[in-house]
Design a protein around this motif. Structure first.
Motif, PDB file in Angstrom:
ATOM      1  N   GLU B  25       0.836  -1.208   0.000  1.00  0.00           N
ATOM      2  CA  GLU B  25       0.000   0.000   0.000  1.00  0.00           C
ATOM      3  C   GLU B  25       0.870   1.258   0.000  1.00  0.00           C
ATOM      4  OE1 GLU B  25      -2.581  -0.085   3.392  1.00  0.00           O
ATOM      5  OE2 GLU B  25      -3.856  -1.677   2.555  1.00  0.00           O
ATOM      6  N   LEU B  26       0.528   2.213  -0.877  1.00  0.00           N
ATOM      7  CA  LEU B  26       1.186   3.518  -0.874  1.00  0.00           C
ATOM      8  C   LEU B  26       0.299   4.466  -0.058  1.00  0.00           C
ATOM      9  CD1 LEU B  26       3.697   4.996  -2.172  1.00  0.00           C
ATOM     10  CD2 LEU B  26       2.076   5.902  -3.847  1.00  0.00           C
ATOM     11  N   ARG B  27       0.712   4.697   1.176  1.00  0.00           N
ATOM     12  CA  ARG B  27      -0.135   5.430   2.111  1.00  0.00           C
ATOM     13  C   ARG B  27       0.216   6.919   2.144  1.00  0.00           C
ATOM     14  NH1 ARG B  27       0.301   1.034   7.111  1.00  0.00           N
ATOM     15  NH2 ARG B  27      -0.969  -0.581   6.107  1.00  0.00           N
ATOM     16  N   TYR B  28      -0.807   7.730   2.342  1.00  0.00           N
ATOM     17  CA  TYR B  28      -0.599   9.176   2.502  1.00  0.00           C
ATOM     18  C   TYR B  28      -1.615   9.686   3.522  1.00  0.00           C
ATOM     19  CZ  TYR B  28      -4.692   9.850  -0.540  1.00  0.00           C
ATOM     20  OH  TYR B  28      -5.959   9.831  -1.076  1.00  0.00           O
ATOM     21  N   LYS B  59      -4.127   5.151  -5.102  1.00  0.00           N
ATOM     22  CA  LYS B  59      -4.288   4.195  -6.208  1.00  0.00           C
ATOM     23  C   LYS B  59      -2.939   3.899  -6.860  1.00  0.00           C
ATOM     24  CE  LYS B  59      -9.111   4.658  -7.521  1.00  0.00           C
ATOM     25  NZ  LYS B  59      -9.588   5.866  -6.790  1.00  0.00           N
ATOM     26  N   GLY B  60      -1.945   4.754  -6.569  1.00  0.00           N
ATOM     27  CA  GLY B  60      -0.587   4.453  -7.021  1.00  0.00           C
ATOM     28  C   GLY B  60      -0.279   4.893  -8.441  1.00  0.00           C
ATOM     29  N   GLU B  61      -1.151   5.727  -9.012  1.00  0.00           N
ATOM     30  CA  GLU B  61      -0.884   6.201 -10.375  1.00  0.00           C
ATOM     31  C   GLU B  61      -0.616   7.701 -10.365  1.00  0.00           C
ATOM     32  OE1 GLU B  61      -3.850   4.991 -13.181  1.00  0.00           O
ATOM     33  OE2 GLU B  61      -3.607   2.867 -12.686  1.00  0.00           O
ATOM     34  N   ARG B 116       2.957   8.892 -17.710  1.00  0.00           N
ATOM     35  CA  ARG B 116       2.120   8.259 -16.687  1.00  0.00           C
ATOM     36  C   ARG B 116       2.848   7.036 -16.131  1.00  0.00           C
ATOM     37  NH1 ARG B 116      -1.753  10.363 -13.981  1.00  0.00           N
ATOM     38  NH2 ARG B 116      -2.938   8.401 -13.951  1.00  0.00           N
ATOM     39  N   VAL B 117       2.783   6.907 -14.812  1.00  0.00           N
ATOM     40  CA  VAL B 117       3.495   5.797 -14.157  1.00  0.00           C
ATOM     41  C   VAL B 117       2.637   5.204 -13.042  1.00  0.00           C
ATOM     42  CG1 VAL B 117       5.848   6.595 -14.663  1.00  0.00           C
ATOM     43  CG2 VAL B 117       4.656   7.494 -12.655  1.00  0.00           C
ATOM     44  N   ARG B 118       2.979   3.972 -12.672  1.00  0.00           N
ATOM     45  CA  ARG B 118       2.250   3.279 -11.597  1.00  0.00           C
ATOM     46  C   ARG B 118       3.252   2.705 -10.591  1.00  0.00           C
ATOM     47  NH1 ARG B 118      -0.547  -0.615 -14.416  1.00  0.00           N
ATOM     48  NH2 ARG B 118      -2.351   0.743 -14.716  1.00  0.00           N
ATOM     49  N   VAL B 119       2.855   2.733  -9.331  1.00  0.00           N
ATOM     50  CA  VAL B 119       3.764   2.266  -8.280  1.00  0.00           C
ATOM     51  C   VAL B 119       3.862   0.745  -8.271  1.00  0.00           C
ATOM     52  CG1 VAL B 119       2.066   2.010  -6.395  1.00  0.00           C
ATOM     53  CG2 VAL B 119       4.429   2.687  -5.855  1.00  0.00           C
ATOM     54  N   GLU B 120       5.041   0.263  -7.900  1.00  0.00           N
ATOM     55  CA  GLU B 120       5.187  -1.130  -7.493  1.00  0.00           C
ATOM     56  C   GLU B 120       6.188  -1.180  -6.348  1.00  0.00           C
ATOM     57  OE1 GLU B 120       6.131  -2.524 -11.483  1.00  0.00           O
ATOM     58  OE2 GLU B 120       8.157  -3.046 -10.804  1.00  0.00           O
ATOM     59  N   PHE B 121       6.180  -2.284  -5.629  1.00  0.00           N
ATOM     60  CA  PHE B 121       6.999  -2.354  -4.420  1.00  0.00           C
ATOM     61  C   PHE B 121       8.147  -3.323  -4.661  1.00  0.00           C
ATOM     62  CE2 PHE B 121       2.923  -0.667  -3.351  1.00  0.00           C
ATOM     63  CZ  PHE B 121       3.229   0.386  -2.492  1.00  0.00           C
ATOM     64  N   GLU B 122       9.337  -2.759  -4.712  1.00  0.00           N
ATOM     65  CA  GLU B 122      10.525  -3.509  -5.125  1.00  0.00           C
ATOM     66  C   GLU B 122      11.177  -4.175  -3.909  1.00  0.00           C
ATOM     67  OE1 GLU B 122      14.251  -1.292  -5.854  1.00  0.00           O
ATOM     68  OE2 GLU B 122      13.959  -1.845  -7.952  1.00  0.00           O
ATOM     69  N   LYS B 123      11.217  -5.525  -3.962  1.00  0.00           N
ATOM     70  CA  LYS B 123      11.864  -6.276  -2.876  1.00  0.00           C
ATOM     71  C   LYS B 123      13.368  -6.011  -2.882  1.00  0.00           C
ATOM     72  CE  LYS B 123       8.551  -9.510  -1.455  1.00  0.00           C
ATOM     73  NZ  LYS B 123       7.500  -8.457  -1.526  1.00  0.00           N
ATOM     74  N   GLN B 124      13.954  -5.998  -1.709  1.00  0.00           N
ATOM     75  CA  GLN B 124      15.380  -5.689  -1.588  1.00  0.00           C
ATOM     76  C   GLN B 124      16.165  -6.918  -1.119  1.00  0.00           C
ATOM     77  OE1 GLN B 124      16.425  -2.454  -2.495  1.00  0.00           O
ATOM     78  NE2 GLN B 124      14.285  -2.434  -3.170  1.00  0.00           N
TER      79      GLN B 124
END
Lengths: 395, 137
Positions: B25-28, B59-61, B116-124
C-alpha cells in the motif's frame, strides 16, 4: 538614494589557495580574520561580533570565541548551508544598527578538496533517522541530481536549452582566466584545459546527472576567508572605502505538493532586499550569484527579478553577463564557484568579490560599478534550501 | 535484487508509511478538517498545524513531474548500479513523491516529463522494507 547606511563591509580577505594540503580549516579562518582586519585597518581586539557557520575544528558559538581570545557581545551561529554568510551579513547589519556590536567578523575555512569530500556525488546520511531522509535515501539522489531535476523541469516548461545556460559557464570562465588565483585553483585542481571555454566545450563535457554537464558544475576546493562589517562611524575611518550594505532578505523553500521547482527561495528574499535598498534589479552593476551549478544562477537571476521567469535562457546566452558587455550586470567576476573557489559554502566569496568590485579592486573590474547584489543559495535547489540576498553600494 | 538503503527507525513520521509498503500500500495522510493532502508523512498538517490527520491508500498512479539520470554516485549501494533515474512523481491524489522509474531500457531516452506511471513495491536484497518505485503505464 534614501537607503540607510548603518553598516559597511570594511575588510575582506580570500584565502589564496584552493588546494592546501596539511592546512587546517582553523588555520584558514585565523589567517583570514587577521588579514581582513588588516585590510580594514582594525585590531583583533576591536572585534565584538562573531558570526560563524560552525565550520572548522574549533568553530561554532561555544568554541570559536575562546580560541580567538575575544569577548564578543554578539554571537550568531546561523547555519543554513552555503548562504549562511548572507544571513550573517544581514544579521550583523541589524545587530550593529541596534547597537549590540560595532565590528562583526564572519569567517570560513574548509579542506574539502584535500579531504576528498564528495559534496556533489556522495551520499548524505544523517546520524539519526529523519523523516525526509527516510523518504528519499532509497533512491540515490545525489546533491547534483536535485539541481539537475530543476534544470530538467525548466527546460521542459520554458524551452530553456543547455546551449543557452552554457553562457553562464563561458562568462564565468572568462572572468576566472583574468584572476590569477582562479587560474592557480584550476591548475592545482587539475582541470582539463585551463583556458577560456566555449558553448561547445560545455555541451561536449560529460554528463554528471542529466541534464547537467560537468562544465555546469562547480569545483570542490579548499579555502575560505573572512569579512569584517563595521558601524558607519568606524567604517568612515577604516583604511579602504566602505562598501555599504543597504538591503537584505532571507528565505527558505522546500518540496511542496504541486509546488514549482523552478522557483527558488530567492523569489522571497530578493524582493525584500531590493525593497529595503530602494533600488531595482535593473540598476545592479555586479551580480554575485551562488553558482553551484548553471541552473542555480539561472533560477536565481529570474527570482531576483533580472528577467521574467522562463526568460533566463536568452538573458544569459552567449556569455552576455561577462564583465565587458555593456547593458547587463556582470556575473561572478571572480570566476565563481564554477572556475575559482567552491569549498562547499560559497556564500562568503560572493561578499568578497562584490566588495572588491565596489572598491575598484577586481581582476575583471566593471568601470564605475556602484551597486552589487550577493545572493547565496544554501542546501539543495529543488529540495530544501535557503536564499540570502544582500544589496551593496559603493561609498 | 537491488540493495537500496532502507528507511531507519525509530522515526515516528514515516513508520506507518513504510509498514504500508510491506502490505503493498502507498499510504498518505489527509487533514480531517480540510481534506488537504499531507505528504511526506508528518505529525501535523504543515498548512494549519493540525494534528488531526487520517491515513489513506493511494491508487498508485501519477505523472512524472521531473527527473534526472544519475551517472555518478559514490555511495556503496549505488556505485555499481550504472545510470539510474531519480524522479518526482505527482500522484493523482495530489501528493509529490521522490522515487525512481523502473522497467525502461535506457533511462536517458525512455523517461519524460508528463509520462504516466504506476507504483510497485521492489523487494530488496537486504532489509525488510520493499521500496516503492514507478513503472511507465
Amino acid at each position: 538614494m534614501a537607503q540607510e547606511r548603518t553598516a559597511a563591509i570594511v575588510g575582506v580577505y580570500e584565502y589564496p589557495l584552493r588546494v592546501a594540503p596539511g592546512i587546517s580549516a582553523m588555520e584558514v579562518k585565523i589567517e583570514s580574520i587577521a588579514q581582513a582586519l588588516a585590510d580594514a585597518g582594525l585590531e583583533w581586539s576591536d572585534v565584538d561580533g562573531l558570526y560563524d557557520a560552525g565550520d572548522g575544528e574549533a568553530g561554532g558559538g561555544l568554541q570559536l570565541a575562546a580560541y580567538l581570545g575575544i569577548n564578543p557581545t554578539v554571537i550568531d551561529t546561523t547555519q543554513v548551508g552555503g548562504s549562511s554568510y548572507e544571513f550573517h551579513a544581514a544579521h550583523a547589519v541589524r545587530d550593529i544598527a541596534a547597537g549590540k556590536c560595532k565590528v562583526a567578523v564572519l569567517s570560513y575555512g574548509s579542506t574539502s578538496a584535500s579531504n576528498r569530500v564528495a559534496i556533489g556525488t556522495g551520499g548524505r546520511v544523517s546520524p539519526a533517522p529523519n523523516w525526509q531522509q527516510n523518504m528519499e535515501s532509497p533512491y540515490g539522489s545525489t546533491l547534483i541530481s536535485n539541481y539537475a531535476m530543476v534544470k530538467q523541469r525548466h527546460m521542459h516548461e520554458y524551452g530553456t536549452t543547455t546551449e543557452q545556460l552554457a553562457g553562464i559557464s563561458v562568462a564565468t570562465r572568462k572572468h576566472a582566466m583574468r584572476n590569477p588565483e582562479a587560474v592557480k585553483a584550476m591548475t592545482d585542481l587539475q582541470f582539463v584545459g585551463v583556458r577560456e571555454i566555449t558553448v561547445e566545450d560545455v555541451l561536449e563535457s560529460r554528463i554528471v546527472a542529466d541534464p547537467l554537464h560537468l562544465l555546469e558544475c562547480c569545483m570542490i576546493s579548499d579555502g575560505g576567508g573572512a569579512v569584517v562589517i563595521a558601524s558607519a562611524e568606524i567604517a568612515r575611518n577604516c583604511k579602504k572605502p566602505p562598501v555599504w550594505i543597504i538591503g537584505s532578505g532571507e528565505a527558505t523553500k522546500y518540496l511542496e505538493n504541486n509546488g514549482d521547482i523552478t522557483t527558488s527561495a530567492a523569489a522571497q528574499s530578493g524582493p525584500i532586499a531590493f525593497q529595503e535598498a530602494g533600488i531595482n534589479p535593473s540598476e545592479i552593476d555586479i551580480a554575485m550569484i551562488y553558482d553551484s551549478f548553471s541552473i542555480t544562477v539561472a533560477v536565481c537571476l529570474e527570482d531576483l527579478g533580472f528577467c521574467a521567469k522562463g526568460e533566463v535562457g536568452d538573458y544569459v546566452a552567449n556569455g552576455r553577463l561577462a564583465f565587458d558587455v555593456k547593458g547587463t550586470p556582470a556575473l561572478n567576476t571572480d570566476g565563481g564557484g564554477l572556475s575559482s573557489n567552491h569549498p562547499g559554502m560559497r556564500g562568503i566569496f560572493l561578499l568578497f568579490e562584490a566588495a572588491r568590485q565596489l572598491r575598484g579592486e577586481s581582476t575583471s573590474q566593471v568601470e564605475g560599478a556602484k551597486l552589487a547584489v550577493a545572493h547565496g543559495n544554501g542546501g539543495l535547489l529543488g529540495g530544501t534550501h535557503t536564499g540570502g540576498t544582500i544589496i551593496l553600494a559603493k561609498d | 535484487m537491488p540493495n537500496r538503503p532502507q528507511p531507519r527507525f525509530p522515526e515516528p513520521n514515516t513508520e506507518y508509511f513504510w509498514e504500508g509498503c510491506k502490505e503493498g500500500e502507498l499510504r498518505y495522510q489527509v487533514n480531517d478538517a480540510t481534506g488537504e493532502v499531507v505528504f511526506y508523512p508528518r505529525m501535523h498538517d504543515p498548512k494549519t498545524g493540525s494534528r488531526d490527520l487520517s491515513w489513506k491508500v493511494s491508487k498508485g498512479e501519477g505523472t512524472i513531474y521531473t527527473f534526472s539520470v544519475v551517472r555518478q554516485n559514490r555511495m556503496p549501494n549505488f556505485i555499481d548500479l550504472g545510470a539510474y533515474s531519480v524522479a518526482y512523481i505527482d500522484l493523482d491524489e495530489g501528493f509529490r513523491i521522490m522515487s525512481t522509474i523502473v522497467g525502461v531500457d535506457n533511462p536517458t531516452e525512455d523517461i519524460s516529463i508528463g509520462q504516466r506511471v504506476r507504483v510497485e513495491f521492489e523487494k530488496q536484497d537486504e532489509g525488510e522494507y520493499p521500496i516503492p518505485v514507478f513503472r511507465p503505464i
